[in-house]
Design a protein around this motif. Sequence first.
Motif, PDB file in Angstrom:
ATOM      1  N   GLY A 576       0.779  -1.240   0.000  1.00 34.05           N
ATOM      2  CA  GLY A 576       0.000   0.000   0.000  1.00 34.05           C
ATOM      3  C   GLY A 576       0.805   1.282   0.000  1.00 34.05           C
ATOM      4  O   GLY A 576       0.232   2.370   0.119  1.00 34.05           O
ATOM      5  N   TRP A 577       2.115   1.184  -0.158  1.00 32.92           N
ATOM      6  CA  TRP A 577       2.935   2.398  -0.169  1.00 32.92           C
ATOM      7  C   TRP A 577       2.837   3.101  -1.522  1.00 32.92           C
ATOM      8  O   TRP A 577       2.897   2.473  -2.572  1.00 32.92           O
ATOM      9  N   GLU A 578       2.685   4.444  -1.477  1.00 33.82           N
ATOM     10  CA  GLU A 578       2.585   5.252  -2.690  1.00 33.82           C
ATOM     11  C   GLU A 578       3.648   6.346  -2.690  1.00 33.82           C
ATOM     12  O   GLU A 578       3.958   6.923  -1.639  1.00 33.82           O
ATOM     13  N   VAL A 579       4.186   6.609  -3.884  1.00 39.24           N
ATOM     14  CA  VAL A 579       5.112   7.717  -4.099  1.00 39.24           C
ATOM     15  C   VAL A 579       4.562   8.535  -5.261  1.00 39.24           C
ATOM     16  O   VAL A 579       4.474   8.024  -6.388  1.00 39.24           O
ATOM     17  N   ASN A 580       4.159   9.781  -4.979  1.00 38.83           N
ATOM     18  CA  ASN A 580       3.545  10.616  -6.017  1.00 38.83           C
ATOM     19  C   ASN A 580       2.408   9.878  -6.738  1.00 38.83           C
ATOM     20  O   ASN A 580       2.335   9.873  -7.974  1.00 38.83           O
ATOM     21  N   TRP A 581       1.527   9.277  -5.971  1.00 37.29           N
ATOM     22  CA  TRP A 581       0.365   8.539  -6.464  1.00 37.29           C
ATOM     23  C   TRP A 581       0.731   7.275  -7.258  1.00 37.29           C
ATOM     24  O   TRP A 581      -0.120   6.660  -7.904  1.00 37.29           O
ATOM     25  N   TYR A 582       2.007   6.907  -7.200  1.00 34.80           N
ATOM     26  CA  TYR A 582       2.439   5.666  -7.847  1.00 34.80           C
ATOM     27  C   TYR A 582       2.629   4.614  -6.767  1.00 34.80           C
ATOM     28  O   TYR A 582       3.336   4.824  -5.781  1.00 34.80           O
ATOM     29  N   THR A 583       1.979   3.471  -6.929  1.00 39.16           N
ATOM     30  CA  THR A 583       2.076   2.398  -5.949  1.00 39.16           C
ATOM     31  C   THR A 583       3.415   1.674  -6.106  1.00 39.16           C
ATOM     32  O   THR A 583       3.761   1.198  -7.200  1.00 39.16           O
ATOM     33  N   VAL A 584       4.150   1.612  -5.002  1.00 35.31           N
ATOM     34  CA  VAL A 584       5.471   0.970  -5.006  1.00 35.31           C
ATOM     35  C   VAL A 584       5.304  -0.505  -4.660  1.00 35.31           C
ATOM     36  O   VAL A 584       4.714  -0.859  -3.637  1.00 35.31           O
ATOM     37  N   SER A 585       5.830  -1.368  -5.499  1.00 30.06           N
ATOM     38  CA  SER A 585       5.774  -2.811  -5.247  1.00 30.06           C
ATOM     39  C   SER A 585       7.180  -3.358  -5.040  1.00 30.06           C
ATOM     40  O   SER A 585       8.167  -2.696  -5.356  1.00 30.06           O
ATOM     41  N   GLU A 595      17.097  -0.074  -1.829  1.00 27.88           N
ATOM     42  CA  GLU A 595      17.455   0.611  -3.066  1.00 27.88           C
ATOM     43  C   GLU A 595      16.453   1.732  -3.386  1.00 27.88           C
ATOM     44  O   GLU A 595      16.837   2.825  -3.798  1.00 27.88           O
ATOM     45  N   TYR A 596      15.156   1.442  -3.160  1.00 28.55           N
ATOM     46  CA  TYR A 596      14.124   2.435  -3.439  1.00 28.55           C
ATOM     47  C   TYR A 596      14.219   3.636  -2.491  1.00 28.55           C
ATOM     48  O   TYR A 596      14.125   4.792  -2.914  1.00 28.55           O
ATOM     49  N   HIS A 605       8.230  12.052  -0.962  1.00 27.83           N
ATOM     50  CA  HIS A 605       7.673  11.517   0.281  1.00 27.83           C
ATOM     51  C   HIS A 605       6.843  10.274  -0.019  1.00 27.83           C
ATOM     52  O   HIS A 605       6.228  10.158  -1.077  1.00 27.83           O
ATOM     53  N   TRP A 606       6.848   9.375   0.944  1.00 32.19           N
ATOM     54  CA  TRP A 606       6.121   8.119   0.836  1.00 32.19           C
ATOM     55  C   TRP A 606       4.927   8.177   1.793  1.00 32.19           C
ATOM     56  O   TRP A 606       5.027   8.750   2.879  1.00 32.19           O
TER      57      TRP A 606
END
Length: 610
Positions: A576-585, A595-596, A605-606
């Motif tokens: 469920g983590w998002e960065v600039n409305w992009y879901t990080v997998s 690395e991320y 911001h996350w």
Amino acid sequence: MKHKFWVVFMAIVTAFCMAFGMVGCGEKNPDEAGNNPSVVDPSGNQGNQGTQGGTQKPDEDEQGGTQKPDDGGQGETPAPHVHSFGEWKVTKEATCKETGTKERSCTCGEKETEALPLVGHDFENMTCKFCGIQASLGLKYTLINDDKEYAVSGLGDCTDTDLVITNNYDGKPVTSIGSYAFYQCSGLTSVTIPDSVTEIGWGAFCWCDGLTSVTIPNSVTTIGDQAFCWCDGLTSVTIPDGVTWIGYGAFGNCGLTSVTIPNSVTSIGESAFQNCYGLTSVTIPNSVTSIGNQAFRGCSGLTSITIPDSVTEIGSGAFYWCDGLTSINIPDSVTSIGGWAFEGCSGLTSINIPDSVTSIGRYAFEGTAYYNDNGNWTGDVLYIDNHLIKAKDTISGSYSIRGGTKTIADYAFRGCSGLISIDIPDSMTSIGEQAFYHCSGLTSITIPSSVTSIGAGAFGGANGLSEIKVDFNNQAYCAKNNCLIETASKTLIAGCNTSTIPNDGSVTSIGESAFEACSVTSIIIPDGVTSIGRSAFLDCYSLTSVTIPESVTFIGEYAFRRCIDLKEVYFENPNGWEVNWYTVSGLEDPVTAAEYLMGTYRDYHWKREG
């Protein structure tokens, strides 16, 4: 003989009664209402008589002696009548050609009359009913407010250079000058705004560089952002009494030499008069509570400014590069002075800062004549009154701050790597942002009981710190496990090389730059912490692993930037983590997560829904 006596007697009585009756303005003093010995009742008998059968003179008592006024023994005369006026009534309506009058009356008959100022034109079929002036034809109008009113929205087919705007159009009132309505209409030389208008929109007359005259009526309550910016032909303006706030850049880069700010204004907005080079003096009324960021920036012609004792905040860069200023008196209502507020005011030789000020931004007085005069420095440190403004980066060894000092300004000791220890007196109440940033020589810090405010990153990058102490009696801060914690917010303000984050519930957030440049190798963030601030672990070169609990839902920008040895980050909840409305997998993998955080998405911001 008898007849002569009575004639004389009656003349004296008549004269006395007339004199007595003329006292006051026609109303009785409360002390006279029931105690006047000469009041006559309807039967013609003398009231409050003295000796029976005789007439008592007003100034005689029953024994025939002189009677003093009943003043309680104080020797005071009765209070004079005070007028009690009723409501004002208009006796003559004002027009665009003639002033009007209004009147009010006291119960005693006394009257007061005042003039009513000229009002705007009243148009009928685009012609003023009183003076015959023609409204400008061809302007574009747009219906607003549920089609009940009109806004002027553009020049349309109008070719007038002296613009006269009608107060009504097609049977409805004109109440607004729309946003960018006359943007870049450089041919306009004057504008008359009707008193039906309450709002001048954003950029309404921006870049009208031929405009030399504008009449703003008292009906206007809002002057929008950049409404008259870059009108460099406009030399004077009177802001009407109804305006409470002057918007962003409203008169920025104008040719103003004078401006009248009314008592209705409470806030001067950001860049409101920026770069008005011809402005020589400004009187700020007592109604103003804040002077916005860069409000008078670059007003190089400004030689004097009076800041009233209603102002509590002077914004960042408010008087930046006003190099004509020679002195500034900051009233004791002010609590905050923004960064760069007076920077570059090279003529400023006299400055006072009252004890009411608890926050002074970075470089607030840098480049002033006062700052540049070495005679004002105490060794390597500049104080202004009870405020420590700046220390030179050449300062070294141990330093004791002068007793009685109230605040340390933002960035005051920033980069003073030779500073080994600092003694903060118990008069101190505020330590500014990044005050000791990158003071790499500091090994310990003790916060006295008097300190109530510590700015973000105050000890960021002080990578030599190994001990943090707080006086036991301090009500705002405490120290645990060599961590500096703001008690009320449960924010970890600063850590050091020997810190471990308390897991007793005393910490729920890790503040900005809290561990910046610290020599920690691993961090376990305890359950209960919900946020990790901006740059919290920036430049922690030795950090190799981090454990982030499920309770964390926010990670600020640069939180782990340049943590070059960070190899593993363990998310207890990687979903469920998002960065600039992009879901990080892929955060299940500690190596990928590291690395991320340290590389790919380090500048963002996350966030995660809790």
